[in-house]
Design an enzyme around this catalytic site. Structure first.
Site, PDB file in Angstrom:
ATOM      1  N   HIS A 374      18.891   2.179 -28.867  1.00  8.82           N
ATOM      2  CA  HIS A 374      20.102   2.996 -29.014  1.00  8.82           C
ATOM      3  C   HIS A 374      21.300   2.244 -29.558  1.00  8.82           C
ATOM      4  O   HIS A 374      22.401   2.804 -29.598  1.00  8.82           O
ATOM      5  CB  HIS A 374      20.516   3.591 -27.670  1.00  8.82           C
ATOM      6  CG  HIS A 374      19.567   4.621 -27.132  1.00  8.82           C
ATOM      7  ND1 HIS A 374      19.718   5.972 -27.382  1.00  8.82           N
ATOM      8  CD2 HIS A 374      18.462   4.499 -26.386  1.00  8.82           C
ATOM      9  CE1 HIS A 374      18.743   6.640 -26.788  1.00  8.82           C
ATOM     10  NE2 HIS A 374      17.961   5.764 -26.170  1.00  8.82           N
ATOM     11  N   LYS A 567      35.222  10.705 -26.177  1.00  5.55           N
ATOM     12  CA  LYS A 567      34.025   9.876 -26.061  1.00  5.55           C
ATOM     13  C   LYS A 567      34.444   8.624 -25.311  1.00  5.55           C
ATOM     14  O   LYS A 567      35.639   8.416 -25.074  1.00  5.55           O
ATOM     15  CB  LYS A 567      33.458   9.530 -27.445  1.00  5.55           C
ATOM     16  CG  LYS A 567      34.515   8.997 -28.438  1.00  5.55           C
ATOM     17  CD  LYS A 567      33.900   8.692 -29.807  1.00  5.55           C
ATOM     18  CE  LYS A 567      33.843   9.887 -30.731  1.00  5.55           C
ATOM     19  NZ  LYS A 567      32.522  10.208 -31.211  1.00  5.55           N
ATOM     20  N   ARG A 568      33.473   7.781 -24.917  1.00  2.00           N
ATOM     21  CA  ARG A 568      33.848   6.539 -24.256  1.00  2.00           C
ATOM     22  C   ARG A 568      34.820   5.746 -25.125  1.00  2.00           C
ATOM     23  O   ARG A 568      34.731   5.771 -26.349  1.00  2.00           O
ATOM     24  CB  ARG A 568      32.582   5.713 -23.950  1.00  2.00           C
ATOM     25  CG  ARG A 568      31.736   6.305 -22.849  1.00  2.00           C
ATOM     26  CD  ARG A 568      32.508   6.396 -21.541  1.00  2.00           C
ATOM     27  NE  ARG A 568      32.769   5.080 -21.005  1.00  2.00           N
ATOM     28  CZ  ARG A 568      32.093   4.510 -20.007  1.00  2.00           C
ATOM     29  NH1 ARG A 568      31.114   5.177 -19.398  1.00  2.00           N
ATOM     30  NH2 ARG A 568      32.385   3.301 -19.590  1.00  2.00           N
ATOM     31  N   LYS A 573      34.339   2.419 -31.618  1.00  2.00           N
ATOM     32  CA  LYS A 573      34.549   3.849 -31.862  1.00  2.00           C
ATOM     33  C   LYS A 573      35.936   4.138 -32.446  1.00  2.00           C
ATOM     34  O   LYS A 573      36.240   5.234 -32.884  1.00  2.00           O
ATOM     35  CB  LYS A 573      34.346   4.648 -30.572  1.00  2.00           C
ATOM     36  CG  LYS A 573      32.904   4.610 -30.042  1.00  2.00           C
ATOM     37  CD  LYS A 573      32.791   5.345 -28.709  1.00  2.00           C
ATOM     38  CE  LYS A 573      31.448   5.144 -28.014  1.00  2.00           C
ATOM     39  NZ  LYS A 573      30.366   5.972 -28.588  1.00  2.00           N
ATOM     40  N   THR A 678      26.280  12.054 -30.664  1.00  3.50           N
ATOM     41  CA  THR A 678      25.701  13.377 -30.439  1.00  3.50           C
ATOM     42  C   THR A 678      26.808  14.420 -30.274  1.00  3.50           C
ATOM     43  O   THR A 678      26.571  15.607 -30.498  1.00  3.50           O
ATOM     44  CB  THR A 678      24.794  13.380 -29.187  1.00  3.50           C
ATOM     45  OG1 THR A 678      25.432  12.641 -28.152  1.00  3.50           O
ATOM     46  CG2 THR A 678      23.458  12.764 -29.507  1.00  3.50           C
ATOM     47  N   LYS A 682      27.628  18.580 -31.434  1.00  4.66           N
ATOM     48  CA  LYS A 682      28.153  19.630 -30.551  1.00  4.66           C
ATOM     49  C   LYS A 682      29.378  20.301 -31.161  1.00  4.66           C
ATOM     50  O   LYS A 682      29.525  21.521 -31.117  1.00  4.66           O
ATOM     51  CB  LYS A 682      28.505  19.041 -29.173  1.00  4.66           C
ATOM     52  CG  LYS A 682      27.283  18.516 -28.420  1.00  4.66           C
ATOM     53  CD  LYS A 682      27.653  17.637 -27.224  1.00  4.66           C
ATOM     54  CE  LYS A 682      26.430  16.848 -26.769  1.00  4.66           C
ATOM     55  NZ  LYS A 682      26.746  15.793 -25.781  1.00  4.66           N
TER      56      LYS A 682
HETATM   57  C1  Z2T Z   1      24.888   4.595 -24.916  1.00  8.17           C
HETATM   58  O1  Z2T Z   1      25.517   5.703 -24.487  1.00  8.17           O
HETATM   59  C2  Z2T Z   1      24.437   4.492 -26.232  1.00  8.17           C
HETATM   60  C3  Z2T Z   1      23.783   3.355 -26.617  1.00  8.17           C
HETATM   61  C4  Z2T Z   1      23.565   2.322 -25.717  1.00  8.17           C
HETATM   62  O2  Z2T Z   1      22.897   1.223 -26.146  1.00  8.17           O
HETATM   63  C5  Z2T Z   1      24.017   2.409 -24.411  1.00  8.17           C
HETATM   64  C6  Z2T Z   1      24.664   3.545 -24.028  1.00  8.17           C
HETATM   65 CL1  Z2T Z   1      25.191   3.701 -22.414  1.00  8.17          CL
HETATM   66  C7  Z2T Z   1      22.403   0.325 -25.232  1.00  8.17           C
HETATM   67  C8  Z2T Z   1      24.619   5.658 -27.158  1.00  8.17           C
HETATM   68  C9  Z2T Z   1      24.987   5.287 -28.587  1.00  8.17           C
HETATM   69  O3  Z2T Z   1      26.161   4.510 -28.598  1.00  8.17           O
HETATM   70  C10 Z2T Z   1      25.179   6.566 -29.388  1.00  8.17           C
HETATM   71  O4  Z2T Z   1      25.455   6.276 -30.740  1.00  8.17           O
HETATM   72  C11 Z2T Z   1      23.934   7.434 -29.302  1.00  8.17           C
HETATM   73  O5  Z2T Z   1      24.173   8.694 -29.880  1.00  8.17           O
HETATM   74  C12 Z2T Z   1      23.514   7.643 -27.864  1.00  8.17           C
HETATM   75  O6  Z2T Z   1      23.396   6.409 -27.190  1.00  8.17           O
HETATM   76  C13 Z2T Z   1      22.190   8.374 -27.753  1.00  8.17           C
HETATM   77  O7  Z2T Z   1      21.219   7.814 -28.569  1.00  8.17           O
END
Ligand code: Z2T
Length: 831
Positions: A374, A567-568, A573, A678, A682
């Site tokens: 991810h 978002k976080r 970001k 994601t 949405k």
């Molecule tokens: C996370 O939310 C995502 C990736 C991570 O890598 C860890 C966490 Cl907690 C270890 C996110 C990505 O940042 C985002 O781009 C992606 O859409 C999402 O995972 C689902 O794949």
């Protein structure tokens, strides 16, 4: 299916087919029964909390029957199951979703009304199940919804945290974290006190000879903690399939030892042991895209993985099949590297407990696992110190070394002349201290590795995992672009838009095949349809405006452009780019004459999101946004033309209000850093346009909806490396517009300049790693285009409709079908 059911059970089986409530009367009767018996209260005393509890229990009763039958059907038919291992499941609320999935919401609405309640008030009584940080955890939740809706035999396995992601308060512009104790009353979980697994930690390995003279490893001593299963039903949409999410909770093992301690009067130390055991599942680590290498985190991972594998193996063994058929019955997906110890644990079980030979066991292991990556951010890639693994899991470390040995031998054979290759791909990093590279272990232990959007999957194959592509060939690596469930993210969050869409596409079947949204395209030029569409967006904005008024006491104009970034909070970001852009806009407004100002498009800039508690820079960003808000929002020169809002405690249930109310949302990560994203999907699905970089799924969204319907800007990922290189060699000067912004900040326009020194110098003096300055001009120009285009509402709404019509690809149903075919080799179980 029927024929496979043993004779005695067959009758019970055919009874109780899928049904919601017969009518409103039946629903009300059930609610009253639960209030008066289960809750032991009188209807006279029934407040909203009690009405929520009783409604949830009434729907729960309905789910339980389908749930049991789904599980029985899976067992009787002996179908292959997919197990989704994830440390995070960001579920949000369950009641609304359950009502919609079993098609009982209208009945409940009427029934609750009759009893004197409004259904929205009842729904909002529920605590979010917030067992996740952000995208990764919410993706797991969308996948559960899709797997159930598509009738796949699927289980989720996770941890039952006593505290989910913290609640965020903003006090004097600063983030304050408050614990999220969410379990007070949770009707959606079923404790299975009879389903427990004892999990061992620490101790040592003793080698001995078995009766055939074979060397066997015995893992002895150490301490034991018990895992208790808690199950949650996962209802599919418009199907009786109801899958299971099993979450493990830790408690002290009730062994001899503790019992003796207790009797010997060592009461305090016995209680301390108990608390230490319970600590394992106490709290979710609140980091998104960052790993901090804490021992307790590793304990959580092994605890959860070992309990889950024990459960999976126990279920397989009941079928009495030979071990070679394990991968025909079981697929396990690793949601990032967090569950990678499962690879080692399965090899250990097969080797040490079941007596298989190494190669036979290893073939089973690799045929079973798939690994989803991810992120490419180096700070998020998990590495564990060898010494820590040795201490906590001594037998596992031996097996890791053996896996690595056999792997490196095969690499050496294939690339005898590449001397550096072995140290580059070794699962053990030869650093000080030595580290176990979990991503490499996951790749070696799986038969498929996937990224989550096309660009991201290309990047992992050409950068962080490129040696592994050479070693295994390109076929082992694939892409499965993320998706979202249209049930929650359109039908539930935006019921009026869902109804309008249903009226034009032939009913709610579009929720089961999102590609049929393309029927909307013929209404793009239909004036009446556009009007209805715009009215719904406006009503959603009014709703958000009311929420803003009630929580922050700020009045925003619902006719203004709502510009949302939720978002976080993370430097990659680039919320800092957004707020710098807002400041730039503010400075321009201040310079204008009143006549000029009248021509400007009013905007509300809305921010939301949590910073990891230890992420100082992210907290500075939150502080700056809030300070800008308090200056701008009370400036009479600006009035309605600009408002800056920070929404507290962004979470799933708030997303359901915010997302449908956006005109424009921001997905502006430095190119190559956001694996997918994601929320971008949405927002577009809810009829909002987006401004974004060429990153993650933005690229595929553009391909699907057309480049005229998205505001793209900024550097391309292939240029990022060169630009960063220039920065480090000083060939870089800060963008002139951005310099004005910095001047405003450093002269104290938004509070004490010292507070924001680090944000400014990250760009100005420290290499601008996230290329904020490089992209600033292009960002501001693109925002100007947005202002212009928003003035032409007819054209704007057309773009929104056209975009929604073309979003079918981004359903998590499509995504799950791809996993099922390409990775899991699993089929839906007909109902
Ligand atoms: C996370 O939310 C995502 C990736 C991570 O890598 C860890 C966490 Cl907690 C270890 C996110 C990505 O940042 C985002 O781009 C992606 O859409 C999402 O995972 C689902 O794949």
């Amino acid at each position: 299916v029927e024929a496979s059911i043993p004779e005695p059970q067959r009758e019970a089986w055919t009874k109780n087919q899928f049904e919601s409530f017969k009518d409103q009367g039946e629903f009300e009767k059930e609610v009253v029964r639960h209030v008066e018996t289960t809750l032991a209260r009188s209807m006279f005393n029934c407040d909203e909390t009690a009405a929520y509890s009783a409604t949830a229990l009434a729907f729960r009763d309905r789910l339980i029957k389908d749930w049991n039958k789904t599980q029985q059907r899976q067992t009787f038919t002996d179908s292959k199951r997919i197990y989704y291992l994830s440390l995070e499941f960001l579920m949000g609320r369950a009641l609304d979703n359950a009502m919609l999935n079993v098609k009982g919401k209208d009945i409940a609405k009427g029934g609750l009304n009759e009893l004197g309640f409004r259904i929205e008030d009842i729904i909002s009584q529920e605590n979010d199940a917030a067992l996740g940080n952000g995208g990764l955890g919410r993706l797991a939740a969308c996948f559960l919804d899709s797997m159930a809706s598509l009738n796949y035999p699927a289980w989720g396995y996770g941890l039952r945290y006593r505290y989910g992601i913290f609640k965020q308060e903003i006090i004097d512009g600063y983030q304050v974290e408050v614990p999220d104790y969410w379990l007070d009353f949770n009707p959606w979980e079923f404790p299975r006190h009879d389903v427990t697994v004892d999990i061992q930690f620490y101790g040592h390995v003793r080698k001995s000879q078995d009766e055939n003279g074979k060397t066997v490893a015995n893992w002895e001593g150490g301490e034991v903690v018990t895992a208790v299963a808690y199950d949650m039903p996962i209802p599919g949409y418009d199907t009786p399939s109801t899958n299971n999410l099993r979450l493990w909770s830790s408690k002290a093992a009730s062994g001899e030892f503790d019992f003796q301690k207790f009797n010997n009067g060592e009461y305090e130390s016995s209680v301390a042991d108990q608390q230490r055991a319970e600590t394992i599942s106490a709290v979710l680590y609140p980091n998104d895209n960052l790993e901090r290498g804490k021992e307790l985190r590793l304990k959580q991972q092994y605890f959860w993985v070992a309990a889950s594998l024990y459960d999976i193996v126990r279920r397989f063994k009941k079928s009495k099949r030979p071990w070679s058929e394990f991968p025909d019955q079981v697929a396990i997906q690793l949601n990032d590297t967090h569950p990678t110890l499962a690879v080692v644990e399965l090899q250990r079980i097969l080797l040490d407990k079941e007596g298989l030979e190494w190669d036979e066991a290893w073939n089973i292991v690799t045929a079973t696992f798939g690994y989803t990556n991810h992120t490419v951010l180096p700070e998020a890639l998990e590495k564990w110190p060898v010494g820590l693994v040795q201490h906590l899991l001594p037998r596992h470390l031996q097996i890791i070394y053996d896996i690595n040995l056999f792997f490196l031998q095969s690499v050496e054979k294939k690339f005898p002349e590449d001397r550096d290759m072995l140290s580059r791909v070794s699962i053990i990093e030869e650093s000080q201290p030595k580290m176990v590279r979990m991503a490499y272990l996951a790749i070696v232990g799986s038969h498929k590795v996937n990224g989550v959007a096309e660009l991201h999957s290309d990047l992992i194959q050409t950068t962080i995992f490129k040696d592994f592509v050479k070693i295994y060939g390109a076929d082992k690596f694939t892409n499965v672009t993320n998706g979202i469930t249209p049930r929650r993210w359109l039908h539930q969050a935006n019921p009026r838009l869902s109804e309008l869409i249903a009226s034009k596409t032939g009913g709610y079947d579009y929720l089961k095949d999102l590609t049929t949204l393309n029927k909307l395209e013929q209404y793009v030029d239909d004036k009446d349809f556009r009007k209805e569409w715009a009215e719904i967006k406006y009503a959603n904005k009014v709703r958000l405006a009311k929420y803003i008024k009630s929580t922050l006491d700020i009045t925003v104009n619902p006719a203004a452009l709502f510009d949302v970034q939720v978002k976080r909070i993370h430097e990659y970001k680039r919320q800092q780019l957004n707020i710098f852009g807002v400041i730039y806009r503010y400075l321009q407004l201040k310079e204008m004459s009143p006549e000029e100002r009248k021509k400007q498009a009013p905007r509300v800039s809305i921010f939301g999101g949590k910073a990891a508690p230890g992420y100082w820079m992210a907290k500075q960003i939150i502080h700056l946004i809030n300070n800008v808000g308090s200056v701008v929002n009370k400036d009479p020169d600006v009035g309605d033309l600009l408002k800056v809002i920070y929404l507290e405690d962004y979470n799933v249930s708030k997303a359901e209000i915010i997302i449908p109310a956006s005109d424009l949302s921001e997905h502006i990560s430095t190119a190559g850093t956001e694996a997918s994203g994601t929320s971008n999907m949405k927002f577009v699905l809810n009829g909002g346009l987006i401004i974004g970089t060429c990153d993650g799924a933005n690229i595929e969204i553009t391909r699907e909806i057309g480049q005229d319907n998205i505001f793209l800007f900024g550097t391309l990922s292939e240029d990022v490396e060169d630009l960063r290189h220039n920065h480090t060699y000083g060939k870089h000067s800060v963008d002139s517009g951005l310099q004005k912004v910095f001047e405003a900040i450093t002269t104290g326009k938004f509070g004490d300049a010292n507070d924001f020194g680090a944000l400014v110098s990250a760009v100005r003096d420290h290499g601008d790693y996230y290329l904020v300055s490089d992209d600033f001009q292009s960002y501001v120009d693109t925002q100007k285009m947005v202002d212009e285009e928003y003035k032409n509402q007819e054209e704007w709404v057309s773009k929104c409709i056209r975009s929604v019509a073309r979003m079918g690809f981004f359903s998590s149903d499509r995504c799950i079908n791809e996993y099922a075919e390409e990775i899991w080799n699993i089929e839906p179980l007909a109902v």
